[in-house]
Design an enzyme around this catalytic site. Structure first.
Site, mmCIF file in Angstrom:
data_model
loop_
_atom_site.group_PDB
_atom_site.id
_atom_site.type_symbol
_atom_site.label_atom_id
_atom_site.label_comp_id
_atom_site.label_asym_id
_atom_site.label_seq_id
_atom_site.Cartn_x
_atom_site.Cartn_y
_atom_site.Cartn_z
ATOM 1 N N ASP A 115 -0.772 1.360 -1.445
ATOM 2 C CA ASP A 115 0.209 2.140 -0.696
ATOM 3 C C ASP A 115 1.250 1.248 -0.027
ATOM 4 O OD1 ASP A 115 -2.322 1.617 0.857
ATOM 5 O OD2 ASP A 115 -1.018 2.163 2.518
ATOM 6 N N LYS A 143 10.735 3.579 11.985
ATOM 7 C CA LYS A 143 9.310 3.267 12.086
ATOM 8 C C LYS A 143 8.890 3.313 13.549
ATOM 9 C CE LYS A 143 5.769 -0.094 10.827
ATOM 10 N NZ LYS A 143 5.475 -1.363 10.116
#
Length: 821
Positions: free
Chosen positions: A331, A162
């Site tokens: 999401d 990430k």
């Protein structure tokens, strides 16, 4: 539809606990496992191998069609990266030797600067509902998967970086992350695991050696912060939006929904794949015609039920520890029932059901702590709708899954809260009153329950000392609140005594019996039994209540004795029948501030001349003032029109009025505030006809909410806008204006409103000084986003939804122009 709990077969045949077990017992191992070097990890790239791919490999922000992922490589700039921290327990579940973290190249490998041998990196494509509205394509904008590993237990684990750089899904973002947020994600995901809550994990955290510019407080003052990259680990990062994006793109992509569902069941829900008729998973829906849901006949329905139950269990655990996710968009919802995507999360300190850690969620608090159970249900509904659109489930299966979500949430939440207060069975009334008290006095959610364990069931403790164990949590409370807490502790202590009896500790029963044996004697130390019972003891239709009344009417006993006997009998009754309580799920709305439901009529008018709309507003404002109509919102567009406010700033019209006709435009003078502006086709306009007194807003807050309405709409399309600028009204994207506001308030009734530029002809703005602000550009949504825009009516309705949420309307009634004009 009201269904009872399903038979135990559901839990054994449908529930696939292998993933959860793996998450909750990741550090345990019966056998000594071989520890591997990075080069020897067992990669198995099933996602890439079995699902459709984006044919392009560039990282240009774009719409990715007919694909589940795009092959990309980490691209974050790195300069002398450093390993900050790593998790030994996560290394253990990957069979990774701890000595590998000492390698000098480890920070380069896990910042993406160097490639892992055997890895195959990609970014996932998905969409999602954000704040209740469909946002279209989203995807991994700054997360890049390095690949999938199979450990020695054949468990599948996906490694993801990430903050590793841009992908085709980055939109306007840089794809990077800063050390501040990376530390939060690393520590919280590991803490959640230790709390027994299903979550993604964190293997490592490295700094990149470069700086990243971030506006931490969203106040227009970005600062350079150290860049960092977290390596996240989970069996899969598939989410609800992974299926939604293909279901909502039309018939051409519906096959991908089935393919992706087959893949997910095969690799992550294998028990469902292998179900047989002998599992007996058939349930009546209670909807007539003997309708039955047979989960063994449709693996997709069985899978949906499992996803619903895992999600319910996860959110129940969040509620138990006071965790608030902050951004429960579809999401961000894991298909495996894991906590993922730690953005603006937070834990409750002072208990506040309306707490949200997300500053953009503050106006409506959609994702606040108390709303999480309902939002989970809403999100499951959207996921189920995607499966339904792909014709993988039918209506009855859809409804059954929703029912199972509610039942599982109730069961798990009640079990968690029962253990949290140290009782044997759930007592809705007792726990409900506790949370009410905690909300009123803003009690620390975590520390209170630790202190609660110090409460003794000893009934000899005098009233004035009952709250001593809770003193550290109950600070600065007045007499009235002390009495409320004392009353609750008495109830809690009595319930604890009953639990003791049910576990074989009968001291309280024996104590009551001694009192009953000498009812006419004074009994020092037993005065508490002469007190009136608490209000909860009076239950309608109670046998013992009638019994006591008979004694009172047919005897010469004193009232004090009868009250004493009443209290004793009530306690015996409780012990005899074990205080049977209703087991409904705790309604968090009971601890929220009461809100009166408000209705909003929305009139979709299409394209209307400015003069016609002006007359309509005047009529509606008059009707609203006399309460003939409810609050009403006009949603429309205008032909090319210039309008001036009541200040009559004609000098800001830069062309002679006589030339306007040749330009195909008109000019109108109005009584609204503000300066000159332009209205035209492809511009979304809202004219609210509201009573500010009824909704409790002042003029300033009203205008702020109008600005926030447009800011939220822009955010749905990845556009960061702001308002509240001194002397510069409206909504801005940087130094470019995207939305204008001009309002009139007369006798507390509003008219005129806002105009948001979807894709108007911006050349018309060259003939005016827009809103009287010179040297500033006007822009549009079309210019500011790379996303493919839907039909303008969709955007206009999204604007209405933002408005309704921010202004607190619970019910929207839509009316179309043809039936109005």
């Amino acid at each position: 539809m009201s269904l009872g709990s399903p038979p135990p077969a559901v839990a054994t045949a449908v529930s696939d606990d292998s993933v959860t077990d793996g998450l909750e017992n990741q550090s345990s191992s019966e056998n000594v496992r071989v520890k591997l070097k990075l080069e020897d990890l067992n990669w198995d790239h099933s996602f890439v191998r079995e699902l459709p791919s984006d044919p392009r490999t560039d990282i240009i922000s774009r719409e990715v069609l007919h694909a589940c992922y795009s092959k990309v490589s980490p691209s974050a700039e790195v300069e002398n990266p450093q390993l900050v921290v790593w998790s030994e327990s996560v290394a253990d579940i990957l069979d990774l030797d701890s000595k590998e973290f000492e390698r000098p190249d480890f920070p380069f490998l896990f910042s993406g600067a160097s490639s892992l041998k055997g890895g195959l990196s990609y970014a996932q494509c998905y969409g999602g509902h954000q704040f209740g509205m469909w946002a279209g394509q989203l995807g991994d904008g700054r997360a890049i998967t390095l690949g999938e590993l199979l450990n020695s237990k054949s468990q599948r684990w996906e490694l993801q970086l990430k903050g590793a750089g841009k992908t085709p899904y980055s939109r306007f973002a840089d794809g990077l992350a800063v050390l501040r947020s990376s530390i939060r994600e690393f520590l919280c995901s590991e803490a959640m695991h230790s709390l027994g809550i299903p979550t993604s994990r964190a293997l490592s955290l490295v700094t990149t050696g470069k700086f990243v510019s971030r506006d931490m407080f969203y106040d227009g003052n970005p600062k350079d912060e150290p860049g960092a990259i977290v390596c996240r680990v989970a069996p899969s990062f598939l989410r609800f939006g992974s299926f939604q994006i293909h279901a909502l793109r039309g018939k051409e992509d519906l096959g991908i929904v089935r393919t992706l569902a087959d893949y997910t069941i095969k690799h992550h829900f294998p028990r469902i794949e292998n179900m047989s008729k002998s599992d007996g998973l058939s349930f009546s829906t209670g909807e007539g015609n003997n309708a039955v849901v047979d989960l063994t006949s449709n693996k997709y329905a069985a899978w949906l039920v499992e996803v619903a139950e895992r999600t319910a269990s996860l959110i129940a655990r969040w509620q138990g520890v006071g965790f608030t996710h902050g951004v429960l968009n579809t999401d961000n919802m894991s298909i495996l029932g894991l906590t993922i995507d730690y953005g603006p999360f937070g834990f409750l300190d002072a208990f506040d059901p309306s707490f949200t850690p997300n500053t953009t969620d503050i106006p409506g608090r959609r994702y606040c702590f108390a709303n999480q159970p309902d939002i989970g249900s809403w999100n499951i509904g959207q996921f189920a709708s995607a499966l339904s659109t792909a014709q993988l489930i039918n209506k009855e299966e859809f409804n059954y899954a929703m029912e199972r979500y509610g039942t599982k949430l109730m069961d798990d939440y009640q079990a968690i809260m029962t253990k949290k207060v140290g009782l044997l069975k759930y007592n809705k009334e007792l726990i409900g009153e506790l949370l009410n008290n905690m909300a009123v006095d803003k009690v620390d959610y975590t520390n209170f329950f630790r202190l609660l364990s110090n409460i003794r069931t000893d009934s000899n403790v005098p009233d004035e000392e009952l709250l001593v164990p809770l003193k550290a949590a109950l600070l600065d409370i007045g007499r009235e609140r002390r009495e409320a807490w004392t009353s609750w502790v008495k109830r809690y202590r009595a319930e604890s005594a009953i639990d003791m009896a049910e576990q074989g500790d009968f001291r309280e029963v024996r104590r009551l019996l001694k009192v009953m044996e000498r009812p006419y004697d004074e009994q020092p130390g037993m005065e508490r039994y002469a007190r009136l019972p608490p209000a909860w003891a009076y239950r309608p239709g109670d046998f013992f209540f009638s019994f006591v009344i008979v004694i009172n009417e047919g005897s010469n006993m004193s009232g004090a004795f009868v009250e004493s006997l009443f209290g004793i009998v009530k306690r015996i009754e409780e012990l005899a029948v074990k205080m049977v309580h209703s087991c409904g799920f705790l309604d968090f709305s009971s601890v929220k501030r009461m809100r009166i439901p408000r209705k909003l009529e929305v009139w979709r008018l299409g394209r209307v001349s400015y003069l016609e709309a002006l007359k309509l507003q005047e009529k509606l404002a008059s009707d609203r003032k006399m309460s003939k109509i409810p609050d009403t919102l006009l949603s429309l567009q205008h032909p090319s029109t210039y309008t001036l406010g009541k200040r009559r700033t004609d000098h800001n019209l830069l062309v002679p009025e006589s030339e306007l006709k040749n330009m195909g435009a008109e000019l109108y003078y109005t009584q609204r505030g503000g300066d000159i502006t332009f209205h035209g086709p492809h511009q979304a306009i809202l004219y609210p006809i509201l009573s500010l007194r009824d909704i409790g807003l002042g003029a300033r807050k009203y205008v702020e909410n109008l600005e926030s309405t447009m800011i939220e709409l822009a955010a749905l399309y990845g556009v960061k806008a702001d308002g509240l600028r001194k002397l510069e009204t409206g909504v801005w994207v940087g130094e470019r204006k995207i939305g204008a506001i001009g309002v009139r308030i007369s006798s507390g009734i509003t008219s005129h409103g806002l105009a948001f530029n979807i894709d108007p002809d911006l050349r018309y703005y060259k003939h005016i000084v827009p809103c009287g602000i010179s040297d500033k550009e006007v822009t549009s949504l079309r210019r500011e986003t790379d996303m493919v825009l839907p039909d303008e009516q969709v955007i206009q309705d999204q604007l209405v939804s933002c408005f309704a949420r921010l202004f607190g309307y619970s019910d929207i009634i839509w009316r179309n122009g043809s039936s109005i004009l």
